[in-house]
Design a protein around this motif. Structure first.
Motif, mmCIF file in Angstrom:
data_model
loop_
_atom_site.group_PDB
_atom_site.id
_atom_site.type_symbol
_atom_site.label_atom_id
_atom_site.label_comp_id
_atom_site.label_asym_id
_atom_site.label_seq_id
_atom_site.Cartn_x
_atom_site.Cartn_y
_atom_site.Cartn_z
ATOM 1 N N UNK A 218 0.915 -1.379 0.041
ATOM 2 C CA UNK A 218 -0.029 0.133 0.096
ATOM 3 C C UNK A 218 0.819 1.293 -0.022
ATOM 4 N N UNK A 219 0.348 2.319 -0.136
ATOM 5 C CA UNK A 219 1.010 3.689 -0.331
ATOM 6 C C UNK A 219 0.126 4.824 -0.539
ATOM 7 N N UNK A 220 0.587 5.683 -0.144
ATOM 8 C CA UNK A 220 0.032 7.192 -0.173
ATOM 9 C C UNK A 220 0.415 7.878 -1.740
ATOM 10 N N UNK A 221 -0.009 9.051 -2.079
ATOM 11 C CA UNK A 221 0.512 9.629 -3.079
ATOM 12 C C UNK A 221 2.005 9.982 -2.651
ATOM 13 N N UNK A 222 1.974 10.686 -1.339
ATOM 14 C CA UNK A 222 3.322 11.336 -1.098
ATOM 15 C C UNK A 222 4.355 10.353 -0.914
ATOM 16 N N UNK A 225 5.706 9.591 -4.294
ATOM 17 C CA UNK A 225 6.731 10.543 -4.745
ATOM 18 C C UNK A 225 8.294 10.191 -4.149
ATOM 19 N N UNK A 226 8.172 9.831 -2.658
ATOM 20 C CA UNK A 226 9.214 9.711 -1.887
ATOM 21 C C UNK A 226 10.068 8.506 -2.608
ATOM 22 N N UNK A 227 9.336 7.569 -3.123
ATOM 23 C CA UNK A 227 9.914 6.126 -3.549
ATOM 24 C C UNK A 227 10.692 6.522 -4.700
ATOM 25 N N UNK A 228 9.919 7.354 -5.607
ATOM 26 C CA UNK A 228 10.456 7.875 -6.772
ATOM 27 C C UNK A 228 11.745 8.582 -6.738
#
Ligand SMILES: Cc1cc2nc3c(=O)[nH]c(=O)nc-3n(C[C@H](O)[C@H](O)[C@H](O)COP(=O)(O)O)c2cc1C
Length: 239
Positions: A218-222, A225-228
């Motif tokens: 699972x992930x949030x949008x934020x 972006x951090x992963x990217x």
């Protein structure tokens, strides 16, 4: 592996219907097999059988029809297909007629368009390009969730974490660990464990490989972006 349901699919043209069958199979955690294999099996132990193929001359593949004839009155079936024409018409009727004649209840139907370059479609290099697409696959998954809520699995992901594994459900087959390009998972004492969650790129290959539905991401949008940002610095796959 779900032993109550099985999906039988004949997808002879472009593999269009197989994509739908696989998406449904992932939700149900059941086997997706060909008619050839199904013919050699005893299907009577399955409470529900999914039957799907492309539409060839206004009906399902004859091999699917033959399988339908072998189903028992206490069994249920769901039907799916992909078709080339803009309107589905009554393409499911011949298969439904066989099932109903056998006393098999039809619990749902799903159909969408599939890439087709027969006849006039050649004039513009094929119709329904890219179909079934992601949206069609999501709709197929939704169809299964709605018809079979009993098989819906929700793996608990602890707060602050992104990957969850249901240890009781995991059979330790190691398929998830083998497919993970980032070596996030490992099998220890016949159970899959998370070893490098921070390296997870949320590709979800592990989820797709898990026949038991024991993994969730699972992930949030934020967080995405951090992963990217983290992975933007990479120049190759990890060893
Ligand atoms: C021999 C043949 C006959 C077909 N007949 C029909 C038809 O009657 N109606 C239709 O909508 N599409 C028809 N199509 C298109 C296929 O249903 C469509 O491309 C489908 O997605 C193929 O599925 P598959 O790749 O799983 O085999 C036909 C395709 C072939 C090859």
């Amino acid at each position: 592996m779900n032993k109550e349901v099985i999906i039988i699919c004949q997808s002879m043209y472009h593999g269009n219907t197989k994509k739908i069958a696989d998406a449904m199979g992932r939700v149900l955690h059941c086997e997706v097999i060909s008619c050839e294999r199904a013919k050699k099996m005893d299907l009577s132990s399955y409470a529900c059988v999914g039957l799907g193929s492309g539409i060839y001359f206004t009906s399902h593949h004859p091999a699917i029809m033959e399988i339908a004839k072998t189903l028992q009155p206490q069994q249920a079936a769901f039907i799916f297909s992909t078709h080339g024409a803009p309107i589905q018409g009554k393409y499911h009727e011949p298969l439904k007629t066989i099932l109903k004649k056998n006393g098999v209840s039809v619990v749902g139907e799903y159909s969408c368009r599939g890439y087709d370059c027969t006849g006039p479609y050649n004039l513009y290099h094929g119709g329904n390009k890219g179909k079934p697409n992601e949206a069609d696959l999501r709709r197929a998954e939704k169809f299964i969730h709605k018809r079979f809520p009993q098989y819906k699995k929700t793996v608990h992901i602890p707060d602050g974490r992104h990957v969850g594994i249901e240890s009781e459900t995991c059979i330790g087959c190691g398929r998830c660990a083998a497919v993970c390009p980032m070596h996030v998972l490992r099998v220890e004492e016949e159970k899959c464990i998370i070893v490098k969650e921070e390296d997870c790129i949320h590709c979800k290959l592990c989820m797709e490989q898990c026949t038991e539905g024991a993994i969730a991401v699972k992930h949030t949008r934020r967080e995405l972006i951090r992963i990217a940002k983290i992975h933007a610095k990479r120049t190759s796959l990890p060893q």
